[in-house]
Design a protein around this motif. Structure first.
Motif, mmCIF file in Angstrom:
data_model
loop_
_atom_site.group_PDB
_atom_site.id
_atom_site.type_symbol
_atom_site.label_atom_id
_atom_site.label_comp_id
_atom_site.label_asym_id
_atom_site.label_seq_id
_atom_site.Cartn_x
_atom_site.Cartn_y
_atom_site.Cartn_z
ATOM 1 N N GLN A 223 40.043 35.441 30.572
ATOM 2 C CA GLN A 223 38.804 35.200 30.217
ATOM 3 C C GLN A 223 37.853 35.898 31.347
ATOM 4 N N SER A 224 36.805 36.428 30.631
ATOM 5 C CA SER A 224 35.815 36.988 31.531
ATOM 6 C C SER A 224 34.479 36.479 31.183
ATOM 7 N N TYR A 225 33.403 36.716 32.135
ATOM 8 C CA TYR A 225 32.326 36.158 32.268
ATOM 9 C C TYR A 225 31.143 36.982 32.518
ATOM 10 N N ARG A 226 30.102 36.978 31.966
ATOM 11 C CA ARG A 226 28.938 37.844 32.240
ATOM 12 C C ARG A 226 27.842 36.964 32.441
ATOM 13 N N LEU A 227 27.152 37.349 33.617
ATOM 14 C CA LEU A 227 25.761 36.712 34.276
ATOM 15 C C LEU A 227 24.649 37.158 33.523
#
Length: 200
Positions: free
Chosen positions: A2-6
């Protein structure tokens, strides 16, 4: 995975903590610079193994015409802003000077200075090579270029270094001659302990 973006909710404030220092003041009127061209290829990378002198290496440059134009624009603006008389370049496509020709053509289209490149043809067997661009109003080539590799000196390790490129230039204002060498030294992202040069 899973990837996250701020995603900030307000505009961030950036503070420069490590500003670029001004150009040093030195005696003399000739300026020499070295620049990594960050895999500047005139061959578009479409996933083919078609680059390098043997046309069997990955093409490491732009993967579309639009990306190539962006890369070319950034590189020419950078070289023009540096305003050096001689610029040694690394990570230029090793394609019989075609990449350098396209770079100099764009430089001359956007700059008030006039530039040329050192024509060397293919150097070594890697997909990338080194090269020179220079201002024709301030310097001219003086004699032929030379390369250093294992065929010249057996201590030179061709498997870990690309050939060094040397060229002499004559300054137009006073006929002084300066010789410049551009090297693209080995990457330190892998161990060279077997060759007697470990990462320490």
């Amino acid at each position: 995975m899973q990837s996250y973006r701020l995603m900030p909710t307000t505009d961030p404030l950036f503070e420069a903590r490590n500003p670029r220092p001004p150009r040093p003041v030195v005696s003399g009127a000739l300026h020499v610079a070295r620049l990594n061209a960050a895999n500047f290829f005139s061959t578009i990378d479409s996933g083919q193994h078609a680059c390098g002198p043997a046309a069997k290496d990955n093409c490491r440059g732009a993967d579309s015409a639009a990306e190539f134009e962006r890369q070319l624009a950034k590189l020419t603006v950078t070289i023009d802003a540096i305003d050096a008389d001689i610029v040694g370049l690394v990570e230029i496509e090793n394609n019989d000077d075609a990449a350098l020709r396209s770079l100099v053509a764009q430089l001359n289209a956007v700059s008030s200075n006039r530039y040329d490149y050192l024509a060397t043809g293919v150097i070594g067997d890697d997909a990338i090579t080194t090269g020179f661009v220079f201002r024709t109003d301030t310097v001219e080539l003086h004699g032929p270029h030379a390369t250093l590799d294992a065929s010249v000196d057996s201590r030179f390790d061709d498997s870990r270094n690309r050939p060094a490129l040397a060229q002499s230039f004559k300054q137009s204002s006073n006929n002084a001659v300066v010789s410049v060498v551009v090297n693209h030294l080995k990457s330190k992202n892998s161990s060279c302990a077997q060759g007697g040069d470990p990462n320490i």
